[in-house]
Design a protein around this motif. Structure first.
Motif, PDB file in Angstrom:
ATOM      1  N   UNK A 191       0.255   1.848 -12.472  1.00  0.00           N
ATOM      2  CA  UNK A 191       1.380   1.704 -11.548  1.00  0.00           C
ATOM      3  C   UNK A 191       2.559   1.048 -12.259  1.00  0.00           C
ATOM      4  N   UNK A 211       0.826  -1.209   0.000  1.00  0.00           N
ATOM      5  CA  UNK A 211       0.000   0.000   0.000  1.00  0.00           C
ATOM      6  C   UNK A 211       0.858   1.256   0.000  1.00  0.00           C
ATOM      7  N   UNK A 212       1.903   1.230   0.821  1.00  0.00           N
ATOM      8  CA  UNK A 212       2.745   2.408   0.943  1.00  0.00           C
ATOM      9  C   UNK A 212       3.439   2.702  -0.371  1.00  0.00           C
ATOM     10  N   UNK A 213       3.925   1.655  -1.004  1.00  0.00           N
ATOM     11  CA  UNK A 213       4.606   1.857  -2.274  1.00  0.00           C
ATOM     12  C   UNK A 213       3.622   2.205  -3.378  1.00  0.00           C
ATOM     13  N   UNK A 214       2.348   1.932  -3.149  1.00  0.00           N
ATOM     14  CA  UNK A 214       1.359   2.267  -4.167  1.00  0.00           C
ATOM     15  C   UNK A 214       1.254   1.208  -5.243  1.00  0.00           C
ATOM     16  N   UNK A 225      -0.700  -0.850  -6.678  1.00  0.00           N
ATOM     17  CA  UNK A 225      -2.114  -1.167  -6.714  1.00  0.00           C
ATOM     18  C   UNK A 225      -2.535  -1.302  -8.160  1.00  0.00           C
TER      19      UNK A 225
END
Lengths: 465, 313
Positions: free
Chosen positions: A223, A39-42, A44
């Motif tokens: 992403x 989630x932090x790195x994105x 998704x």
């Protein structure tokens, strides 16, 4: 791990020894931690038509899927052979069409195929490479018995997950990697850069300008597009950043338009050029195809490669490989019934509850039927569809897919997986990153691994020999 | 660098700065409301005015009560300047320009967005407000810190800073402009309790109470406050400071790119015409007129930067 005699199978041995020494609550906690990292790195993906949660994580399982050096060597050989044949096939289809003349593939399959691009006929892309980046979906049924499920020769996705899955594992279990020698994957972006550089059009500078074309940040794979551009040090561009200037494709920089030599495009053929193809496209660049035709731009992958990877052509891959390489295919195809052939259709209809039926042009696990898991109503519905539109479908037996362990709340449990190795092709070489993306069906007994259908991923380890 | 990327960096940091400034405005409003009998409806009205949102606010609300104003400024998704909207926009800008951000800056932005959206999804309880406001400030500070600590001092950094300092100068000018009547003579009122509370609000809304006391020990008066927030080159939210940063970053860009652009000359004029005045001149000229002209010139500068560096083609 689950080879019957309860003894750990070869490549898993060291991992299992480590695993047995672990506290299971700690491992479950690590799973939660992994999710927070993603989630932090994105990392998704966006789901179309899902406004509630427009960015979702692909579930990640922390138990690696492990492949021995020997198995991998065998696989890699088969993959290279297959990719070379795919490229040769695309070239041939857009030039002399020898394989059709020889009667090895029915002409109808090409001439009536939507993926065939008449604009590509007679055109030779830089270095004669069409399939710069390929993903081959592979399953294993028994030890060292691999089948190719599908070829992806348009714009295969998922490589960012391969890379980030490894990063996450390195972050969470550094000790494992000092104990077990796993082949590296993290030079993929450099390899990609090099491979694309080797495909630059004639007359490019020694260090050609590369860019990645994305449909934009609302695309489900955005992403990945930004990740790849970032990792290989290329600009991430959208159609609005590009135009044709003085016969070259150029991007608008803070200092004016600057030419691009190689475009790794993650936009479908049809949307590339509103002047030459779909006039409604706002994702592409007017006139880009003219630049391409003039040999002043490399498009990766080349337009029209889709002719090599649809499911109807797939069933001819053994013939295609033999035709262009003079060798027997090293990797097997899953036996496939082409429903447009009346005998095959009859067989498929009779045995629907045992077969997997797929749309010829479908992807992402949409529009398929898994016979053994289907309800009576679904079977009935598909019977109708098949009769109405037989040429739109192929059918395959449900394979006894081998499974690998995943971590569940009740400890390890077997789940079905597939594997998508990523292949780079330039005039100089074919490069295959050891491993690939392992997708896993998280539901017990399920055979569907697509992320859009609730599948997950895991890190893939190829042991160093 | 792509023009789009330059624009994305510029707006990312404008939006981050905006969410931080909005949180400060609310903080200052809250302070007044708590320290003054009657709940301070005037104060909340002036907070909305400072945010430049009065018309939009009144299209959906009748009164300037604290709870509605706070909700509108912090978490109303239909208010494009609410903290929630500005963070969403900043994070979208960041996604767009991810290839121009270090991993730290990206992750700080993404995490800020995750935490703030989580904190702002539910209606805000009075008792949680102070904590929420400091969370907003902390999160945006983390992004700025990772920018300072990890980004190359190149054109990317310059565009980030241009967005940040344009937004900040705009914010400071607006705060002063909405409160300018408090800063004007008559001298007779100076020192009344009401004024000093109001002045403190001005300082508080740019986090400058302490800094002001260091620079002006012992005295608090309208002229000193105005001078501090307009002219003091040491104060990181003063107009002089922001304009000088804009001028610096544009001149770095000129030397990086080796070509001169009209926006650089505009920034230099803006800086010089501001710092050439004494606070006396400014009051003589009319504080309101002076501030209005700063806001207008900064807006022109922003659109010239967009043109010079091809944000949109």
């Amino acid at each position: 791990m689950f080879s019957g005699d309860e003894k750990p199978r070869g490549p898993y041995q060291s991992y299992n020894e480590w695993f047995d020494g672990q506290d299971s609550t700690r491992l479950l906690r690590k799973s939660v931690e992994a999710e927070a990292l993603f989630r932090r790195t994105g990392i998704t993906f966006n789901v179309y038509g899902d406004s509630e949660a427009d960015e979702r994580l692909i579930p990640f399982d922390i138990v690696p899927r492990i492949i021995s050096a020997k198995e991998w060597a065998k696989l890699a050989k088969g993959i290279e052979q297959r990719v070379r044949a795919l490229n040769a096939f695309v070239h041939d289809i857009y030039h002399r069409q020898e394989i059709l003349k020889a009667g090895r593939v029915p002409t109808r399959l090409i001439s009536e195929n939507e993926a065939f691009m008449p604009e590509m006929v007679g055109l030779s892309p830089p270095g004669d490479i069409y399939t710069h980046i390929v993903g081959i979906d592979i399953v294993r049924t028994a030890k060292s018995e691999f089948y190719v499920l599908e070829d992806n020769a348009r714009t295969p996705s998922g490589v960012s997950y391969m890379l980030e899955n490894r990063e996450t594992m390195l972050h969470m279990f550094p000790e494992l990697f000092s104990q077990i020698k796993v082949a590296r994957v993290n030079d993929y972006a450099l390899q990609l850069r090099q491979s694309l550089t080797e495909c630059a059009p004639e007359g490019s500078a020694e260090d050609p300008v590369l860019a990645v074309l994305t449909p934009g940040m609302y695309n489900s794979a955005y992403f990945e597009h930004s990740f790849i551009a970032d990792q290989m040090g290329a600009e991430l561009v959208e159609g609005r950043d590009l135009r044709v200037c003085e016969g070259k494709l150029a991007m608008r920089t803070t200092q004016g338009y600057r030419p691009i030599d190689v475009l790794y495009r993650r936009v479908d053929d049809d949307f590339l050029d509103p002047l030459n193809f779909n006039p409604l496209s706002r994702l592409g660049v007017p006139g880009i195809f003219d630049v391409y035709r003039a040999g002043r731009l490399t498009l990766a992958n080349a337009p029209g490669t889709g002719i090599s990877d649809d499911k109807a052509i797939y069933s001819y891959m053994p013939e295609i490989i033999e035709f262009y390489t003079g060798e027997q295919a090293l990797l097997q195809n899953v036996p496939t019934w082409r429903c447009l052939e009346p005998d095959s259709l009859a067989y498929v209809l009779d045995n629907l509850d045992e077969l997997v039926v797929k749309e010829v042009h479908g992807s992402g696990g949409y529009g398929m039927l898994i016979g053994p898991a289907a309800s009576k109503a679904e079977l009935k519905k598909f019977t109708k569809k098949l009769k109405a539109n037989p040429h739109n479908y192929i059918a395959q037996p449900t394979l006894a897919l081998s499974s690998v362990p995943i971590l569940t709340e009740n400890g390890l449990a077997p789940r079905h997986v597939d594997l998508r190795p990523f292949v780079l092709m330039s005039p100089k070489k074919v490069h295959i990153t050891p491993g690939g993306l392992t997708r896993v069906a998280l539901e017990e007994g399920s055979l569907v691994v697509n992320s859009s259908q609730g599948g997950g991923t895991k890190d893939t380890w190829v042991m160093e020999g | 660098m792509l023009g789009t990327t330059a624009g994305g960096l510029f707006w990312m940091f404008r939006n981050l700065e905006r969410s931080e400034n909005t949180a400060r405005l609310v903080e200052a409003g809250l302070r007044i409301a708590l320290t003054r009998p009657g709940g301070g409806h005037d104060e909340w009205e002036s907070v909305v005015n400072t945010a430049g949102a009065a018309a939009d606010y009144l299209s959906t609300h009748q009164t300037f009560d604290g709870a509605s104003v706070v909700d509108y400024l912090l978490r109303d998704p239909s208010n494009p300047s609410s903290v929630l909207s500005a963070m969403e926009a900043a994070r979208n800008n960041a996604r767009m320009v991810r290839t121009a951000l270090t991993r730290e800056v990206w992750e700080a932005t993404n995490e800020s967005w995750m935490r703030l959206t989580a904190a702002l999804t539910k209606p805000i309880q009075d008792r949680d407000l102070p904590q929420l406001l400091s969370l907003i400030r902390r999160e945006t500070t983390l992004v700025r810190g990772s920018l300072a600590g990890t980004m190359m001092r190149n054109d990317q950094y310059d565009f980030a800073h241009l967005g940040m300092f344009l937004e900040r100068s705009d914010n400071t000018a607006r705060i002063l402009d909405v409160k300018y009547y408090l800063l004007l003579p008559p001298e007779a009122q100076v020192g009344s309790r009401l004024d000093s509370i109001q002045w403190e609000t001005i300082l508080r809304s740019v986090s400058a109470q302490r800094a002001f006391r260091w620079a002006n020990p012992g005295e608090m008066n309208a002229r000193a406050i105005a001078s501090f927030l307009i002219l003091d080159p040491r104060m990181p939210r003063s107009l002089a400071f922001c304009y000088s940063k804009l001028n610096d970053n544009l001149s770095y860009l000129e030397s990086t790119y080796g070509s001169s652009v009209p926006s650089k000359a505009m920034a230099q004029d803006l800086l010089q015409s501001t710092t050439a005045s004494s606070i006396g001149d400014i009051f003589d000229q009319g504080l309101h007129e002076f501030l209005q002209s700063r806001i207008e010139l900064a807006n022109q500068l922003a659109s010239q930067i967009e043109t010079d560096y091809r944000f949109h083609g």
